[in-house]
Design a protein around this motif. Structure first.
Motif, PDB file in Angstrom:
ATOM      1  N   LEU A 192       0.811  -1.218   0.000  1.00 37.19           N
ATOM      2  CA  LEU A 192       0.000   0.000   0.000  1.00 37.19           C
ATOM      3  C   LEU A 192       0.841   1.262   0.000  1.00 37.19           C
ATOM      4  O   LEU A 192       0.295   2.362   0.145  1.00 37.19           O
ATOM      5  N   GLY A 193       2.156   1.120  -0.159  1.00 38.89           N
ATOM      6  CA  GLY A 193       3.037   2.273  -0.217  1.00 38.89           C
ATOM      7  C   GLY A 193       4.298   2.054  -1.027  1.00 38.89           C
ATOM      8  O   GLY A 193       4.793   2.976  -1.663  1.00 38.89           O
ATOM      9  N   PRO A 194       4.860   0.847  -1.008  1.00 44.23           N
ATOM     10  CA  PRO A 194       6.167   0.646  -1.643  1.00 44.23           C
ATOM     11  C   PRO A 194       6.252   1.027  -3.106  1.00 44.23           C
ATOM     12  O   PRO A 194       7.256   1.593  -3.543  1.00 44.23           O
ATOM     13  N   LEU A 195       5.225   0.748  -3.906  1.00 37.88           N
ATOM     14  CA  LEU A 195       5.368   0.968  -5.342  1.00 37.88           C
ATOM     15  C   LEU A 195       5.505   2.443  -5.691  1.00 37.88           C
ATOM     16  O   LEU A 195       6.072   2.789  -6.729  1.00 37.88           O
ATOM     17  N   TYR A 196       4.989   3.343  -4.848  1.00 33.33           N
ATOM     18  CA  TYR A 196       5.166   4.752  -5.190  1.00 33.33           C
ATOM     19  C   TYR A 196       6.381   5.380  -4.524  1.00 33.33           C
ATOM     20  O   TYR A 196       6.659   6.559  -4.724  1.00 33.33           O
ATOM     21  N   HIS A 197       7.129   4.595  -3.770  1.00 32.87           N
ATOM     22  CA  HIS A 197       8.417   5.100  -3.286  1.00 32.87           C
ATOM     23  C   HIS A 197       9.596   4.386  -3.933  1.00 32.87           C
ATOM     24  O   HIS A 197      10.746   4.633  -3.566  1.00 32.87           O
ATOM     25  N   LEU A 198       9.326   3.516  -4.867  1.00 31.31           N
ATOM     26  CA  LEU A 198      10.370   2.866  -5.658  1.00 31.31           C
ATOM     27  C   LEU A 198      10.325   3.499  -7.041  1.00 31.31           C
ATOM     28  O   LEU A 198       9.513   3.131  -7.892  1.00 31.31           O
ATOM     29  N   VAL A 199      11.195   4.470  -7.253  1.00 31.60           N
ATOM     30  CA  VAL A 199      11.132   5.281  -8.463  1.00 31.60           C
ATOM     31  C   VAL A 199      11.571   4.502  -9.695  1.00 31.60           C
ATOM     32  O   VAL A 199      11.039   4.704 -10.793  1.00 31.60           O
ATOM     33  N   GLU A 200      12.516   3.584  -9.521  1.00 27.95           N
ATOM     34  CA  GLU A 200      13.002   2.818 -10.659  1.00 27.95           C
ATOM     35  C   GLU A 200      12.060   1.647 -10.962  1.00 27.95           C
ATOM     36  O   GLU A 200      11.639   0.924 -10.051  1.00 27.95           O
ATOM     37  N   ALA A 201      11.765   1.454 -12.235  1.00 26.72           N
ATOM     38  CA  ALA A 201      10.874   0.370 -12.643  1.00 26.72           C
ATOM     39  C   ALA A 201      11.410  -0.982 -12.202  1.00 26.72           C
ATOM     40  O   ALA A 201      10.638  -1.880 -11.838  1.00 26.72           O
ATOM     41  N   SER A 202      12.715  -1.145 -12.226  1.00 31.75           N
ATOM     42  CA  SER A 202      13.309  -2.423 -11.815  1.00 31.75           C
ATOM     43  C   SER A 202      13.070  -2.711 -10.346  1.00 31.75           C
ATOM     44  O   SER A 202      12.875  -3.871  -9.947  1.00 31.75           O
ATOM     45  N   ASP A 203      13.064  -1.665  -9.513  1.00 31.13           N
ATOM     46  CA  ASP A 203      12.796  -1.855  -8.092  1.00 31.13           C
ATOM     47  C   ASP A 203      11.333  -2.211  -7.849  1.00 31.13           C
ATOM     48  O   ASP A 203      11.017  -3.060  -7.006  1.00 31.13           O
ATOM     49  N   ARG A 204      10.428  -1.575  -8.586  1.00 32.40           N
ATOM     50  CA  ARG A 204       9.016  -1.924  -8.450  1.00 32.40           C
ATOM     51  C   ARG A 204       8.775  -3.355  -8.904  1.00 32.40           C
ATOM     52  O   ARG A 204       8.006  -4.099  -8.273  1.00 32.40           O
ATOM     53  N   LEU A 231       1.551  -5.130 -12.759  1.00 33.15           N
ATOM     54  CA  LEU A 231       1.085  -6.341 -12.068  1.00 33.15           C
ATOM     55  C   LEU A 231       0.998  -7.522 -13.026  1.00 33.15           C
ATOM     56  O   LEU A 231       1.391  -8.642 -12.673  1.00 33.15           O
ATOM     57  N   VAL A 232       0.508  -7.286 -14.231  1.00 29.21           N
ATOM     58  CA  VAL A 232       0.405  -8.363 -15.212  1.00 29.21           C
ATOM     59  C   VAL A 232       1.796  -8.854 -15.589  1.00 29.21           C
ATOM     60  O   VAL A 232       2.048 -10.069 -15.663  1.00 29.21           O
ATOM     61  N   THR A 233       2.713  -7.945 -15.820  1.00 25.86           N
ATOM     62  CA  THR A 233       4.082  -8.309 -16.187  1.00 25.86           C
ATOM     63  C   THR A 233       4.749  -9.116 -15.086  1.00 25.86           C
ATOM     64  O   THR A 233       5.554 -10.019 -15.355  1.00 25.86           O
ATOM     65  N   ALA A 234       4.409  -8.829 -13.837  1.00 24.61           N
ATOM     66  CA  ALA A 234       4.982  -9.569 -12.712  1.00 24.61           C
ATOM     67  C   ALA A 234       4.487 -11.005 -12.648  1.00 24.61           C
ATOM     68  O   ALA A 234       5.093 -11.843 -11.970  1.00 24.61           O
ATOM     69  N   GLY A 235       3.384 -11.296 -13.339  1.00 22.18           N
ATOM     70  CA  GLY A 235       2.872 -12.658 -13.356  1.00 22.18           C
ATOM     71  C   GLY A 235       1.546 -12.846 -12.665  1.00 22.18           C
ATOM     72  O   GLY A 235       1.085 -13.988 -12.506  1.00 22.18           O
ATOM     73  N   LEU A 236       0.895 -11.761 -12.272  1.00 25.49           N
ATOM     74  CA  LEU A 236      -0.404 -11.857 -11.623  1.00 25.49           C
ATOM     75  C   LEU A 236      -1.514 -11.987 -12.660  1.00 25.49           C
ATOM     76  O   LEU A 236      -1.426 -11.445 -13.763  1.00 25.49           O
TER      77      LEU A 236
END
Length: 261
Positions: A112-124, A199-204
């Motif tokens: 509920l917070g990490p994805l908007y504090h990980l600026v790099e796409a690789s980190d998300r 989310l889709v790219t991650a495999g969900l």
């Protein structure tokens, strides 16, 4: 060791109290109620829930009261120390990109917070990969994103937007990257379809993305505290009515996305 941007750490440790925002401000109360509503809609009863980036436990508290078994993980030591005093859920320091939890050990993982504090796409992508890893097959990963339009909508609605500072809001709108000069800390802002794609790219699978606050968010953001109770029920009903409307999903400040492991 948690690799947390020093500006983000300083912001949450010294300048920003998430609990106050979600409980006292009009927009915060709308965001809290709608997030609570959507999580209750999606989570099966008595789930093992991993609340990654859970801060001081603003959501972990009520999730535990609802009967879920909650573990909170947050990179800010001060947040975890405060959350640990609640006593109805466990709390530990950790990084969304490197969770210590075992494979397939929880029913639902909240970001509920990490994805908007990980600026790099690789980190998300790494955070989402970790969320999938620790979630059981058939379980849920639920992630929040900040709307790319949010800063412009807020500043343009509260009188703070001027020709002189327009670039502070226009640049993050164009790139998604916020450097902290506009008042909020270092962050990445999503378009709705962009968050769904991650989310889709991650495999969900069965990915669904909804608007959280709806079109009344800015009204409540600028409403005196003593008038919020009058406006809040209608704002919640409106948000619920248009939560999946592609024409209005970006009218509020946040998205909430759900995908199945």
């Amino acid at each position: 060791m948690v690799d947390l941007d020093p500006l983000i750490h300083e912001f949450y440790r010294d300048r920003y109290v998430e609990d106050d925002r979600l409980i006292r401000s009009g927009h915060g109360r709308l965001e809290f109620l709608r997030t609570q509503e959507l999580l209750r809609r999606w989570l099966p009863p008595a789930s093992d829930v991993l609340d990654v980036g859970g801060a001081t436990g603003i959501h972990a508290r009520w999730l535990a009261e609802d009967g879920h078994r909650v573990t909170l993980v947050d990179p800010v030591v001060e947040h975890v120390e405060q959350a640990a005093t609640v006593g109805t859920f466990s709390a530990e320091v950790g990084d969304a990109r490197h969770l210590r939890q075992a494979d397939a050990s929880v029913d639902a993982t909240l970001l509920l917070g990490p994805l908007y504090h990980l600026v790099e796409a690789s980190d998300r992508a790494q955070a989402l990969s970790e969320a999938l890893r620790v979630t059981r097959p058939g379980g849920l990963v639920i992630a929040a994103g900040i709307n790319r339009y949010g800063g412009l909508l807020e500043a343009g609605s509260n009188g703070h937007l001027t020709p002189e500072n327009l670039h502070l809001f226009a640049e993050p709108f164009a790139s998604g990257r916020n450097d902290g000069r506009s008042g909020f800390t270092v962050a990445y802002f999503h378009h709705a379809d962009e968050l769904a794609t991650e989310l889709v790219t991650a495999g969900l699978s069965d990915v669904e993305i909804l608007g959280v606050e709806g079109p009344a968010a800015n009204v409540l953001q600028n409403t005196p505290p003593d008038a919020v109770d009058t406006l809040l029920p209608s704002a919640v009903l409106l948000a619920r009515q248009v939560e999946s409307d592609p024409n209005l999903i970006s009218a509020g400040f946040h998205f909430l996305a759900r995908g199945r492991r």
